[in-house]
Write a protein that holds these residues in place. Structure first.
Motif, PDB file in Angstrom:
ATOM      1  N   VAL A  48       6.597   6.242   7.147  1.00 33.32           N
ATOM      2  CA  VAL A  48       5.454   5.906   8.000  1.00 33.32           C
ATOM      3  C   VAL A  48       5.946   5.820   9.439  1.00 33.32           C
ATOM      4  CG1 VAL A  48       3.672   4.201   8.485  1.00 33.32           C
ATOM      5  CG2 VAL A  48       4.314   4.677   6.123  1.00 33.32           C
ATOM      6  N   LEU A  49       5.258   6.542  10.329  1.00 37.15           N
ATOM      7  CA  LEU A  49       5.671   6.590  11.725  1.00 37.15           C
ATOM      8  C   LEU A  49       4.805   5.713  12.626  1.00 37.15           C
ATOM      9  CD1 LEU A  49       6.188  10.450  11.949  1.00 37.15           C
ATOM     10  CD2 LEU A  49       7.950   8.695  11.632  1.00 37.15           C
ATOM     11  N   GLU A 103       2.966  14.391   7.415  1.00 36.83           N
ATOM     12  CA  GLU A 103       1.860  15.022   8.148  1.00 36.83           C
ATOM     13  C   GLU A 103       0.495  14.652   7.587  1.00 36.83           C
ATOM     14  OE1 GLU A 103       2.667  19.209   8.507  1.00 36.83           O
ATOM     15  OE2 GLU A 103       4.493  18.848   9.674  1.00 36.83           O
ATOM     16  N   THR A 104       0.360  13.403   7.115  1.00 40.68           N
ATOM     17  CA  THR A 104      -0.926  12.926   6.630  1.00 40.68           C
ATOM     18  C   THR A 104      -1.323  11.648   7.355  1.00 40.68           C
ATOM     19  OG1 THR A 104       0.034  11.551   4.866  1.00 40.68           O
ATOM     20  CG2 THR A 104      -0.539  13.843   4.296  1.00 40.68           C
ATOM     21  N   LEU A 105      -2.633  11.434   7.408  1.00 36.12           N
ATOM     22  CA  LEU A 105      -3.205  10.165   7.826  1.00 36.12           C
ATOM     23  C   LEU A 105      -3.794   9.535   6.579  1.00 36.12           C
ATOM     24  CD1 LEU A 105      -5.208  11.215  11.011  1.00 36.12           C
ATOM     25  CD2 LEU A 105      -3.029   9.997  10.949  1.00 36.12           C
ATOM     26  N   ARG A 106      -3.570   8.263   6.401  1.00 32.72           N
ATOM     27  CA  ARG A 106      -4.155   7.550   5.264  1.00 32.72           C
ATOM     28  C   ARG A 106      -4.928   6.371   5.818  1.00 32.72           C
ATOM     29  NH1 ARG A 106      -2.907   9.818   0.413  1.00 32.72           N
ATOM     30  NH2 ARG A 106      -0.970  10.982   0.456  1.00 32.72           N
ATOM     31  N   PHE A 154       0.864  -1.174   0.000  1.00 28.98           N
ATOM     32  CA  PHE A 154       0.000   0.000   0.000  1.00 28.98           C
ATOM     33  C   PHE A 154       0.902   1.225   0.000  1.00 28.98           C
ATOM     34  CE2 PHE A 154      -2.237  -3.467   1.968  1.00 28.98           C
ATOM     35  CZ  PHE A 154      -3.485  -3.411   1.392  1.00 28.98           C
ATOM     36  N   LYS A 155       0.845   1.977  -1.105  1.00 28.05           N
ATOM     37  CA  LYS A 155       1.702   3.151  -1.250  1.00 28.05           C
ATOM     38  C   LYS A 155       0.851   4.404  -1.324  1.00 28.05           C
ATOM     39  CE  LYS A 155       5.338   0.647  -3.622  1.00 28.05           C
ATOM     40  NZ  LYS A 155       6.211   0.586  -4.789  1.00 28.05           N
ATOM     41  N   GLY A 156       1.389   5.511  -0.839  1.00 26.69           N
ATOM     42  CA  GLY A 156       0.667   6.771  -0.907  1.00 26.69           C
ATOM     43  C   GLY A 156       1.330   7.868  -0.095  1.00 26.69           C
TER      44      GLY A 156
END
Length: 82
Positions: free
Chosen positions: A31-32, A50-53, A24-26
């Motif tokens: 990724v933290l 600084e994003t949530l996916r 899963f890429k995006g």
């Protein structure tokens, strides 16, 4: 599993053989953190970009599949946060 560097992806593995099922890429930075939804169908990842996916990894339980939830303002069975 989530990976920090260099592709910033999450990977779904088959246990116990540990064969890769899907990537899963995006995210554009490492990724933290990641966590699973209470129903087990979705995973959320937080990254240094600084994003949530929200990832529909395992799908909704069969008794909750009632058409396209995105059209009703839901994502992975939960209301969208804007």
């Amino acid at each position: 599993s989530s990976h920090g560097f260099s592709e910033n992806q999450l990977i779904l593995w088959k246990y116990p053989t540990m064969t890769k099922i899907q990537e899963f890429k995006g995210h554009t930075a490492r990724v933290l953190h990641m966590d699973q939804s209470p129903d087990g169908g979705c995973v959320v990842s937080a990254a240094a970009d600084e994003t949530l996916r929200f990832w529909d990894v395992f799908g909704s339980p069969p008794n909750e599949r009632k058409g396209n939830n995105l059209a009703m303002g839901n994502f992975c069975g939960s209301p969208m946060i804007r």
